[in-house]
Design a protein around this motif. Structure first.
Motif, PDB file in Angstrom:
ATOM      1  N   ASN A  36     -13.499  12.770   5.075  1.00  0.00           N
ATOM      2  CA  ASN A  36     -12.173  12.919   5.633  1.00  0.00           C
ATOM      3  C   ASN A  36     -11.315  11.771   5.234  1.00  0.00           C
ATOM      4  O   ASN A  36     -10.143  11.411   5.738  1.00  0.00           O
ATOM      5  N   TYR A  37     -11.866  10.832   4.253  1.00  0.00           N
ATOM      6  CA  TYR A  37     -11.334   9.752   4.159  1.00  0.00           C
ATOM      7  C   TYR A  37     -11.139   9.726   2.658  1.00  0.00           C
ATOM      8  O   TYR A  37     -11.972   9.786   1.658  1.00  0.00           O
ATOM      9  N   THR A  75     -18.775   3.265   4.000  1.00  0.00           N
ATOM     10  CA  THR A  75     -18.596   4.275   2.920  1.00  0.00           C
ATOM     11  C   THR A  75     -19.195   5.292   2.841  1.00  0.00           C
ATOM     12  O   THR A  75     -18.589   6.595   2.565  1.00  0.00           O
ATOM     13  N   VAL A  79     -12.009   8.170  -0.916  1.00  0.00           N
ATOM     14  CA  VAL A  79     -13.188   7.336  -1.563  1.00  0.00           C
ATOM     15  C   VAL A  79     -13.107   7.464  -2.875  1.00  0.00           C
ATOM     16  O   VAL A  79     -12.737   8.656  -3.454  1.00  0.00           O
ATOM     17  N   SER A 123     -20.665   7.020   5.139  1.00  0.00           N
ATOM     18  CA  SER A 123     -20.181   7.863   6.176  1.00  0.00           C
ATOM     19  C   SER A 123     -18.773   8.524   5.863  1.00  0.00           C
ATOM     20  O   SER A 123     -18.705   9.888   5.979  1.00  0.00           O
ATOM     21  N   ARG A 124     -18.025   7.855   5.331  1.00  0.00           N
ATOM     22  CA  ARG A 124     -16.599   8.409   4.685  1.00  0.00           C
ATOM     23  C   ARG A 124     -16.785   9.522   3.534  1.00  0.00           C
ATOM     24  O   ARG A 124     -16.294  10.550   3.777  1.00  0.00           O
TER      25      ARG A 124
END
Lengths: 364, 364
Positions: free
Chosen positions: A26-27, A18, A29, A20-21
């Motif tokens: 790019n993701y 999480t 959250v 990292s995201r």
DNA sequence: CTGTTAGCGCATTCAG
DNA sequence: CTGAATGCGCTAACAG
């Protein structure tokens, strides 16, 4: 030792994935967790480990910029421009890419060596600035190295040099596979031609030419433009006799001018390969008691910042180095679409100033 | 996709560890296997994966060099020198370290931003060149950031700026832990003092001073040296009235000179913060119909390559930028032992040339 | 001297 | 939307 992703994750009560995201954004959250993570990052003063992330993602945020000489404003300006293209405009946002300026000193070996280093760093892109050495062997080695880098995903951009000549020897598939590097070239030949025409129109007929180092594209193109203008004016017989090769520095200009004067004490103009060389030429002429432009006209090339402040102000050819470098930077980042054909030529503009005037006794 | 250590190992019939050992040459390896490995490397055109090795070894071969402006020879020369220190002398050996030149544009934010980037790359060392901004807040932030980097094993070297002032606010252990960064400083104040004394000895009394940007160490030190010389000559009353602040560029020199002329049309000398500013000053004076040095003397600072070619040749103060940069580079690499006290001051030498002469009417 | 075994710190599948 | 598991390519202890 240092704080890692896992530490941040623990502090924020989430998983490393999480964190990292949110860091890479790019993701999707959730807003709540996102801010919680961000706070943990702040509190722990966490800084991403570049090598680790480069390894995992198989990409790096390094962009190499090869220059002949950082201390020379010609290259300094281009390097600065490339770097400016890395920062997303006005906003204080941190650039994701980082430019690495490497000094080759004009040596083919060092050029290849730095490319190896860049390749080892898995550079995202590499920008080669300045003229290329024209040794066939080096060209082949360079082409091979650049192709391997391109195959590995590195964007290659040429700035201030022509596209690499095609392989020709048919070793391996040439047209196929990776496309040739994009190039931002300078109209060196055209600029030199206009410069010589300017002197011709003033009435000069006996002109000395201080060329750059031999076997360099920039040197050759500028000289070709000069000779083309001479030939067009029916003066081709002088070709070569009044041309001296040297380095792109002041002392070469100084020494070269003395040599030209030896070959033809009555010459009325000296065309220097660049502004720095022109400065040396001016110094030599002054030391010989010759006035500029009354006795001898002098011209430079590039229109570096100091050209306008030389005394007299230098007639020269302006190359938009900053614009060219910025464009090369954008091409390297993929921020700008490549020009049709992969080659963009930037215009070289004649700047007429005080260092050129009609010769003392026109037309010999 | 790319060829890895394992591929080389397989081809050479050894283990990956062995390949690693021959490549790094830090471990004993049998001559036979060594050459077998080397051949496999050649055949496969293997190139080490930098990020992976940096991750595993927890060290990187990147050295950051922060400059205000790559396009300015003042910084270009230092950057070039730092880089030259990375290559092991004459031998064509590839440097294990690679210099990254970063352009801060003189902005504190960008300085910190680049330090973050460098920190992320786990840089082996970082060299900060040029004058420091004197904002207390920024100094605190900078000190904190540099300490964190030093704690993480990054060598920090200052080149052309004084050591960071001590924390003072007692937050955290100061003297303890990591030592302060090593510094190679310039004797800006001493050089400026000698320069002003030179003009005083020629008979000048009404001198204008074109200072650099405010709140910069370099600006302050040069100005202080100038004022100290004036004070020693009993001329302190003029202090401030004939001082104009500006950027380190030509147009600042031009505009600043016009402003000085407005404040005192009878001044007999203009001292510029550096050579580039001096060029602008010369241009402004010429445009006003004033001759150099007959009507007004002009001096620069730094003795950049073009100073000797200005017309008239610029009286200035020579700072051995290349030597300083090379030394900073060696200190960064640990190739040279730090000076006692951690601070080395390089001498600034007065260069008297044609742009300074006795004033028209000595002693007003 | 050389092979084996573990991670380095992070980005990504793949489930949930 | 989030967590758990896997591997990027290499170096560094350990054994042998």
């Amino acid at each position: 030792m240092a704080v890692t992703l896992a530490d941040v994750a623990a502090r924020a009560g989430v998983s490393a994935a999480t964190v990292s995201r949110v860091l890479n954004g790019n993701y999707p959250v959730a807003g709540a967790t996102r801010s919680r993570v961000l706070r943990a990052v702040e509190e722990l003063e966490y800084v991403v480990n570049g090598p680790a992330s480069a390894l995992a993602a198989a990409t790096s945020d390094l962009v190499g910029v090869l220059v002949n000489d950082v201390a020379d404003p010609f290259f300094g300006i281009m390097a600065s421009a490339v770097q400016s293209a890395m920062s997303p405009e006005g906003t204080g946002t941190a650039p994701r890419k980082m430019a690495i300026v490497c000094n080759t000193g004009g040596s083919p070996e060092r050029e290849l060596m730095y490319l190896t280093l860049l390749q080892r760093q898995r550079a995202a892109a590499v920008v080669l600035t300045g003229g290329a050495v024209e040794d066939p062997e080096h060209i082949a080695a360079l082409r091979a190295r650049l192709r391997r880098m391109a195959d590995a995903g590195t964007t290659v951009v040429l700035c201030g040099r022509p596209p690499l000549p095609p392989a020709g020897d048919g070793t391996g598939p040439d047209g196929a596979g990776t496309p040739a590097p994009v190039a931002v070239t300078f109209d060196n030949s055209g600029g030199a031609k206009r410069l010589t025409q300017h002197l011709l129109s003033l009435g000069h007929r006996r002109m000395g030419y201080l060329a750059g180092p031999v076997a360099r594209t920039t040197t050759r193109h500028r000289l070709e433009g000069h000779l083309a203008a001479l030939a067009a004016a029916g003066l081709k017989e002088d070709t070569g006799r009044l041309t001296v090769y040297g380095a792109y520095d002041r002392s070469s200009g100084y020494d070269g001018t003395l040599e030209l004067l030896r070959r033809d004490p009555d010459l009325t103009a000296v065309l220097a390969a660049n502004d720095t060389v022109a400065l040396g030429a001016c110094a030599a002429l002054r030391d010989r008691g010759l006035r500029i432009p009354e006795d001898v006209s002098v011209t430079g090339f590039d229109d570096l910042p100091f050209a306008v402040d030389a005394a007299p102000a230098l007639t020269t050819v302006r190359i938009p180095l900053y614009e060219a470098g910025a464009r090369a930077g954008r091409l390297a980042l993929g921020t700008e679409d490549p020009p049709p054909g992969g080659v963009a030529t930037v215009r070289a503009e004649l700047m007429v100033r005080a260092s050129s005037a009609p010769p003392r006794s026109p037309a010999r």
